[in-house]
Design a protein around this motif. Structure first.
Motif, PDB file in Angstrom:
ATOM      1  N   UNK A  56       0.793  -1.253   0.077  1.00 47.13           N
ATOM      2  CA  UNK A  56      -0.028   0.099  -0.008  1.00 47.13           C
ATOM      3  C   UNK A  56       0.943   1.220   0.056  1.00 47.13           C
ATOM      4  N   UNK A  57       1.019   2.143  -1.023  1.00 44.13           N
ATOM      5  CA  UNK A  57       1.734   3.340  -0.952  1.00 44.13           C
ATOM      6  C   UNK A  57       0.951   4.511  -1.118  1.00 44.13           C
ATOM      7  N   UNK A  58       1.504   5.359  -0.437  1.00 43.79           N
ATOM      8  CA  UNK A  58       0.770   6.676  -0.190  1.00 43.79           C
ATOM      9  C   UNK A  58       1.763   7.830   0.132  1.00 43.79           C
ATOM     10  N   UNK A  59       1.496   8.899   0.218  1.00 48.98           N
ATOM     11  CA  UNK A  59       2.322  10.196   0.284  1.00 48.98           C
ATOM     12  C   UNK A  59       1.585  10.978   1.456  1.00 48.98           C
ATOM     13  N   UNK A  60       2.479  11.548   2.102  1.00 47.58           N
ATOM     14  CA  UNK A  60       2.218  12.513   3.296  1.00 47.58           C
ATOM     15  C   UNK A  60       3.065  13.761   3.295  1.00 47.58           C
ATOM     16  N   UNK A  61       2.533  14.872   3.247  1.00 48.05           N
ATOM     17  CA  UNK A  61       3.214  16.072   3.440  1.00 48.05           C
ATOM     18  C   UNK A  61       3.157  16.626   4.645  1.00 48.05           C
ATOM     19  N   UNK A  62       2.286  16.102   5.744  1.00 54.13           N
ATOM     20  CA  UNK A  62       2.013  16.830   6.935  1.00 54.13           C
ATOM     21  C   UNK A  62       2.296  15.580   7.968  1.00 54.13           C
ATOM     22  N   UNK A  63       2.550  15.868   9.388  1.00 59.85           N
ATOM     23  CA  UNK A  63       2.591  14.986  10.441  1.00 59.85           C
ATOM     24  C   UNK A  63       1.161  14.120  10.416  1.00 59.85           C
ATOM     25  N   UNK A  64       1.477  12.742  10.692  1.00 57.83           N
ATOM     26  CA  UNK A  64       0.271  12.089  10.702  1.00 57.83           C
ATOM     27  C   UNK A  64       0.388  10.885  11.712  1.00 57.83           C
ATOM     28  N   UNK A  65      -0.642  10.058  11.611  1.00 59.32           N
ATOM     29  CA  UNK A  65      -0.817   8.831  12.526  1.00 59.32           C
ATOM     30  C   UNK A  65      -1.090   7.807  11.520  1.00 59.32           C
ATOM     31  N   UNK A  66      -0.696   6.438  12.117  1.00 58.63           N
ATOM     32  CA  UNK A  66      -0.999   5.127  11.224  1.00 58.63           C
ATOM     33  C   UNK A  66      -1.325   4.408  12.086  1.00 58.63           C
ATOM     34  N   UNK A  67      -2.544   3.698  11.736  1.00 62.17           N
ATOM     35  CA  UNK A  67      -3.445   2.683  12.823  1.00 62.17           C
ATOM     36  C   UNK A  67      -3.004   1.188  12.041  1.00 62.17           C
ATOM     37  N   UNK A  68      -2.829   0.337  12.878  1.00 61.79           N
ATOM     38  CA  UNK A  68      -2.636  -0.966  12.298  1.00 61.79           C
ATOM     39  C   UNK A  68      -3.707  -1.492  11.397  1.00 61.79           C
ATOM     40  N   UNK A  69      -4.960  -1.003  11.822  1.00 68.40           N
ATOM     41  CA  UNK A  69      -6.061  -1.475  10.818  1.00 68.40           C
ATOM     42  C   UNK A  69      -5.968  -0.853   9.532  1.00 68.40           C
ATOM     43  N   UNK A  86       9.428   9.427  15.203  1.00 68.66           N
ATOM     44  CA  UNK A  86       8.618   8.027  15.268  1.00 68.66           C
ATOM     45  C   UNK A  86       8.312   7.633  16.423  1.00 68.66           C
ATOM     46  N   UNK A  87       7.081   7.465  16.747  1.00 63.03           N
ATOM     47  CA  UNK A  87       6.652   6.531  18.055  1.00 63.03           C
ATOM     48  C   UNK A  87       5.745   5.711  17.764  1.00 63.03           C
ATOM     49  N   UNK A  88       5.791   4.933  18.453  1.00 61.46           N
ATOM     50  CA  UNK A  88       4.972   3.451  18.290  1.00 61.46           C
ATOM     51  C   UNK A  88       5.519   2.459  17.274  1.00 61.46           C
ATOM     52  N   UNK A  89       6.745   2.626  16.817  1.00 61.03           N
ATOM     53  CA  UNK A  89       7.648   1.801  15.977  1.00 61.03           C
ATOM     54  C   UNK A  89       8.657   1.086  16.596  1.00 61.03           C
ATOM     55  N   UNK A  90       8.918   0.069  15.860  1.00 59.14           N
ATOM     56  CA  UNK A  90       9.843  -0.944  16.508  1.00 59.14           C
ATOM     57  C   UNK A  90      11.525   0.000  16.559  1.00 59.14           C
ATOM     58  N   UNK A 110       5.296  -1.359  13.190  1.00 59.99           N
ATOM     59  CA  UNK A 110       4.236  -0.864  14.215  1.00 59.99           C
ATOM     60  C   UNK A 110       4.541  -1.820  15.667  1.00 59.99           C
ATOM     61  N   UNK A 111       4.752  -1.207  16.447  1.00 53.00           N
ATOM     62  CA  UNK A 111       4.547  -1.967  18.098  1.00 53.00           C
ATOM     63  C   UNK A 111       3.265  -1.765  18.590  1.00 53.00           C
ATOM     64  N   UNK A 112       2.733  -0.602  18.224  1.00 51.99           N
ATOM     65  CA  UNK A 112       1.353  -0.562  19.121  1.00 51.99           C
ATOM     66  C   UNK A 112       0.464  -0.416  18.252  1.00 51.99           C
ATOM     67  N   UNK A 113      -1.146  -0.255  18.457  1.00 53.99           N
ATOM     68  CA  UNK A 113      -2.077   0.006  17.596  1.00 53.99           C
ATOM     69  C   UNK A 113      -2.029   1.106  16.669  1.00 53.99           C
ATOM     70  N   UNK A 114      -1.211   2.295  17.189  1.00 50.35           N
ATOM     71  CA  UNK A 114      -1.167   3.441  16.282  1.00 50.35           C
ATOM     72  C   UNK A 114       0.275   3.991  16.461  1.00 50.35           C
ATOM     73  N   UNK A 115       0.666   4.291  15.403  1.00 50.65           N
ATOM     74  CA  UNK A 115       2.010   5.018  15.633  1.00 50.65           C
ATOM     75  C   UNK A 115       2.010   6.610  14.834  1.00 50.65           C
ATOM     76  N   UNK A 116       2.875   7.310  15.473  1.00 48.98           N
ATOM     77  CA  UNK A 116       2.913   8.858  15.114  1.00 48.98           C
ATOM     78  C   UNK A 116       4.276   9.108  14.242  1.00 48.98           C
ATOM     79  N   UNK A 117       3.732   9.757  13.290  1.00 48.36           N
ATOM     80  CA  UNK A 117       4.883  10.285  12.414  1.00 48.36           C
ATOM     81  C   UNK A 117       4.850  11.721  12.276  1.00 48.36           C
TER      82      UNK A 117
END
Length: 220
Positions: free
Chosen positions: A134-147, A168-172, A192-199
């Motif tokens: 799954x490939x996408x772009x981000x130009x602002x801070x964001x979060x990633x949910x495991x789902x 990076x928080x919530x990552x290995x 990811x090590x948590x259900x949600x990681x922040x970038x």
């Protein structure tokens, strides 16, 4: 509403059918040979974009008679058929998923990844999806949910210039203020090590990340 673009790269029928069984779209664009894939999947396109060199005139006219919008392009042109389809989807104002954009020519894949920036600049989310990525772009801070990122690995690549201050928080493999330069592979294969990681990163012109959620298809 979301728009589905089926373009003309490699066709994994089993994956595409499974994916469409789990996702619904308000608008479908078939790009050139993607029309053959759409037909095989039983998907009726709202729009067909391309130079139509892989389909007969009678075939195209049948779709037109059934209400499909036809955008016929010249074979020799400045942009790709997929770029035109992305611009049409952006004009609709919906988020975009693109199938069958991988597995073929590398130049077309790279161009399609860059086409995602057209949607990003319009404030829309666009993704390229295949069985393993799954490939996408981000130009602002964001979060990633495991789902939203169900595959094992999450990688970050600088899109066009240095992306500074990455946290990076919530990552290995966490980061705290890292500057990711083009050509550097440090941010490949995180998890990811948590259900949600922040970038988080310093936002500004030309600071953009390619985000790739991927798996080793052969082994998983």
């Amino acid at each position: 509403m979301r728009t589905l673009i089926i373009t003309g790269g490699s066709f994994d029928r089993e994956f595409a059918a499974s994916f469409l069984a789990k996702n619904s779209y308000g608008y479908v664009i078939a790009v050139d040979n993607g029309l053959s894939y759409a037909r095989e999947l039983g998907v009726f396109p709202d729009m067909i974009v391309g130079d139509m060199d892989t389909h007969g005139k009678a075939d195209i006219e049948e779709y037109r008679a059934r209400g499909t919008q036809i955008i016929a392009l010249e074979p020799e042109k400045d942009d790709t058929d997929t770029e035109r389809a992305v611009r049409e989807a952006v004009g609709i104002g919906s988020d975009i998923d693109i199938l069958c954009a991988t597995g073929g020519r590398i130049d077309h894949l790279l161009a399609s990844i860059h086409n995602l920036k057209i949607a990003l600049d319009a404030g829309l989310n666009a993704r390229i999806i295949d069985r393993g990525n799954i490939i996408f772009l981000r130009n602002k801070s964001f979060s990633l949910r495991r789902a939203e990122c169900p595959k094992k690995y999450i990688s970050f690549v600088a899109f066009s210039g240095e992306v500074t201050g990455i946290i990076l928080k919530g990552f290995k493999y966490p980061l705290d203020g890292y500057d990711l330069k083009p050509g550097i592979s440090r941010c490949i294969s995180n998890e990811l090590t948590e259900d949600e990681g922040t970038v988080r990163f310093d936002e500004g012109e030309d600071r953009c990340l390619i985000v790739i959620n991927s798996s080793d298809v052969e082994s998983e």
